[in-house]
Motif scaffolding. Structure first.
Motif, short mmCIF file in Angstrom:
data_model
loop_
_atom_site.label_atom_id
_atom_site.label_comp_id
_atom_site.label_asym_id
_atom_site.label_seq_id
_atom_site.Cartn_x
_atom_site.Cartn_y
_atom_site.Cartn_z
N ALA A 404 0.62 -1.69 -0.11
CA ALA A 404 1.05 0.26 0.23
C ALA A 404 1.31 1.17 0.06
O ALA A 404 0.40 2.26 -0.41
CB ALA A 404 -0.58 0.14 1.25
N ALA A 405 2.63 1.36 0.77
CA ALA A 405 3.18 2.89 0.68
C ALA A 405 4.10 2.36 -1.12
O ALA A 405 4.76 3.10 -1.03
CB ALA A 405 3.80 2.13 1.90
N GLY A 406 3.54 1.35 -1.44
CA GLY A 406 4.48 1.27 -2.70
C GLY A 406 6.05 0.97 -2.02
O GLY A 406 7.11 1.42 -3.46
N ALA A 407 6.44 0.01 -1.30
CA ALA A 407 7.65 0.17 -0.93
C ALA A 407 8.05 -1.98 -1.13
O ALA A 407 8.69 -2.26 -0.67
CB ALA A 407 7.60 0.10 0.43
N THR A 408 7.43 -2.46 -1.55
CA THR A 408 7.23 -3.25 -2.40
C THR A 408 8.58 -4.55 -3.08
O THR A 408 8.62 -3.68 -4.04
CB THR A 408 5.96 -4.77 -2.59
N THR A 409 9.21 -5.43 -3.07
CA THR A 409 10.12 -5.36 -3.98
C THR A 409 9.28 -6.23 -5.01
O THR A 409 8.32 -6.51 -5.15
CB THR A 409 10.67 -6.06 -4.11
N ALA A 410 10.18 -6.97 -6.28
CA ALA A 410 9.30 -7.13 -7.70
C ALA A 410 9.15 -8.92 -6.51
O ALA A 410 7.77 -9.28 -7.39
CB ALA A 410 10.51 -7.22 -8.96
N GLU A 411 9.96 -9.20 -6.39
CA GLU A 411 9.56 -10.20 -5.24
C GLU A 411 8.64 -10.17 -5.07
O GLU A 411 7.66 -11.27 -4.52
CB GLU A 411 10.96 -11.69 -4.96
N GLN A 412 8.11 -10.21 -3.52
CA GLN A 412 6.61 -9.10 -3.42
C GLN A 412 5.61 -9.33 -3.82
O GLN A 412 4.76 -8.68 -2.81
CB GLN A 412 7.08 -8.86 -2.38
N GLN A 413 5.16 -8.40 -4.85
CA GLN A 413 4.16 -7.80 -5.96
C GLN A 413 3.74 -8.96 -6.29
O GLN A 413 2.36 -8.98 -7.34
CB GLN A 413 4.65 -6.87 -6.76
N GLN A 414 4.00 -10.18 -6.48
CA GLN A 414 3.26 -11.47 -7.85
C GLN A 414 1.77 -12.07 -7.10
O GLN A 414 1.25 -11.69 -7.13
CB GLN A 414 4.11 -12.34 -6.97
#
Length: 520
Positions: A404-414
């Motif tokens: 929600a804060a736009g702080a996830t990495t590519a690996e965490q966005q799936q």
């Protein structure tokens, strides 16, 4: 994938005859039918094996990923009992579940059939009475059979025709009476114990039988957020994994004390992956790979590691072969006895798995072959969730707040993908976490075509379908709007089951095992 509107004339009726034959054998055993009197196998009739029939102990953990055991390389998890069994037996590195979902996984294992062939492919569905449980065949052939701990399969939690005795296990993990069952068994019979733990299912319960882990000592997978609440969550999970292992050790010690350890096949497994985002219910290795440690000194002469593919439905066929009983047609699993004799042997070159309704509507299928995993998502236009992937757990909350804060990495966005890829293809040797989707990469087009072909064969041969009237979400999934997490909706019906996968083709009556070799 076959659409459920396409009905087929062909029906395999062997499943019915298998049921009738087993009932007959049970009746004979109840009337004093003597083991060894039958000289020629026919169906499930009693036969004499070439060697003494082994005892069998099947340990099944609840929500534990393969990589969370020391013998599979985890640097922090303490699982000395399972590690010792692996060091003296055989560790299978490529053992797969047929689904990463509680009750459907257990129903699949106990029948030796794919979830859509059992009639219980979705969470909280009971195994139909018409479906053969392989322990009932062992029981009819002279074995003393017990289920202790988590059931989650039958209409009754107190009794089933497959077992002489069913108990809840006792204690926070459902394991307290396991040793007592080994001590109180009838000495004149071989035994089959299905010891099913509640560890490591949420919510966490701490006890003296296992170490307490510090949050700073856990390993955080790259698809989770490295935050304090997530670390505490993983530490509590690790405690329960170690508790399960503790009771594995107590049973093993009792078998050794009784002098029957070398004549007992022990299998250590789990029903699905750890209860964290991108694990439980998912078809990635973190969700669908199971520990599979087999200890049987009378057959496994030298400690070893096997890279051979094994499916959990293969346990059924293996136990029956070792017991000297002919495998009935309704069992789709294949015996891995040849692998125990030689870890290089390949009984199968393909394994298949399913993701069906588990609180949220889903229909994914997976095939593993060679170095590849292929996943087909038949409901791509939605977020792919289970409860453990939502913000309802500490690790899930950290992940959702970061996203929600736009702080996830590519690996965490799936976890948040919507739409999801219709097809996913991964090369495991280069990408063990399955982060790099190769489905659109022309260099891997041959593997993609082969994966599609094998999955299409399996779909047709086993009678899989995409329901026209699928089971809906239990409640509307959570979402993120304008940087805020909007919780999921309320619900009145926790089990809104509708049309099941395979129902339109009467897959419960089909017994084809699907392709086993790439050339099939």
């Amino acid at each position: 994938m076959v659409n459920s509107k396409k009905l087929y004339e062909r029906r395999d009726v062997v499943n019915k005859s298998c049921f009738l034959l087993t009932v007959a054998v049970v009746a004979l055993s109840g009337q004093g039918f003597v083991l060894g009197e039958t000289k020629k196998a026919s169906g499930n009739k009693i036969v004499l094996p070439e060697v003494e029939r082994p005892n069998i102990v099947f340990f099944i953990a609840d929500d534990v990923s393969q990589e969370d055991f020391g013998c599979y390389g985890h640097p922090k998890m303490k699982t000395p009992s399972t590690d010792a069994l692996a060091a003296g037996g055989m560790r299978f590195d490529n053992a797969y579940l047929t689904t990463s979902s509680c009750s459907p996984s257990r129903c699949s294992i106990i029948t030796g059939r794919y979830p859509h062939n059992t009639g219980a492919p979705e969470l909280h569905t009971k195994l139909p009475e018409s479906q053969i449980r392989f322990p009932e065949i062992l029981r009819a052939n002279g074995y003393y059979t017990v289920l202790a701990g988590k059931n989650h399969m039958f209409s009754s939690n107190k009794s089933d025709r497959a077992f002489d005795k069913i108990t809840k296990g006792g204690g926070p993990g459902g394991e307290l009476d396991w040793v007592e069952h080994v001590q109180d068994r009838p000495r004149e019979k071989p035994f089959f114990f299905w010891f099913a733990s509640n560890d490591a299912h949420r919510g966490w319960k701490e006890s003296k039988e296992a170490p307490v882990y510090r949050p700073q000592d856990v390993v955080v997978p790259p698809y989770l957020v490295d935050a304090e609440a997530t670390r505490e969550d993983l530490a509590s999970y690790a405690h329960e994994v170690s508790r399960f292992d503790h009771f594995v050790g107590l049973v093993t010690a009792e078998l050794k004390k009784q002098g029957v350890l070398s004549q007992t096949m022990i299998v250590v497994a789990s029903d699905n992956g750890r209860p964290f985002p991108r694990c439980k219910t998912r078809l990635y290795d973190s969700g669908i790979k199971t520990p599979w440690v087999v200890h049987y000194p009378d057959l496994i002469k030298r400690p070893s590691v096997s890279k051979s593919l094994v499916s959990v439905i293969d346990l059924s066929a293996t136990c029956l072969e070792l017991a000297g009983v002919e495998k009935p047609a309704c069992i789709q699993g294949q015996s891995f006895v040849p692998v125990m004799k030689d870890p290089q042997v390949r009984v199968r070159e393909l394994v298949f798995a399913e993701h069906n309704w588990h609180v949220f509507k889903n229909h994914e299928r997976m095939v593993r072959f060679n170095d590849y995993v292929y996943i087909k998502n038949n409901y791509p236009n939605q977020i792919n969730l289970c409860v453990e992937s939502s913000h309802a757990t500490p690790a899930g909350k950290d992940l959702w707040e970061a996203h929600a804060a736009g702080a996830t990495t590519a690996e965490q966005q799936q976890v948040f993908a919507n739409p999801c890829p219709t097809e996913e293809l991964y090369r495991l040797s280069n990408d063990p976490n399955q982060f790099i989707n190769l489905a659109s990469n022309p260099e891997h087009s041959e593997a993609l075509v082969n994966a599609r072909k094998q999955l299409a064969k399996w779909t047709e041969q086993t009678g899989d379908t995409i329901p026209d009237n699928p089971t809906p979400h239990r409640y509307s999934p959570p979402r993120i709007e304008n940087g805020k997490i909007i919780p999921g909706g309320d619900y009145k019906n926790s089990k809104p089951h509708a049309e099941m996968p395979g129902a339109a083709r009467n897959a419960m009556s089909l017994n084809h095992p699907g392709p086993l070799q790439l050339k099939d």
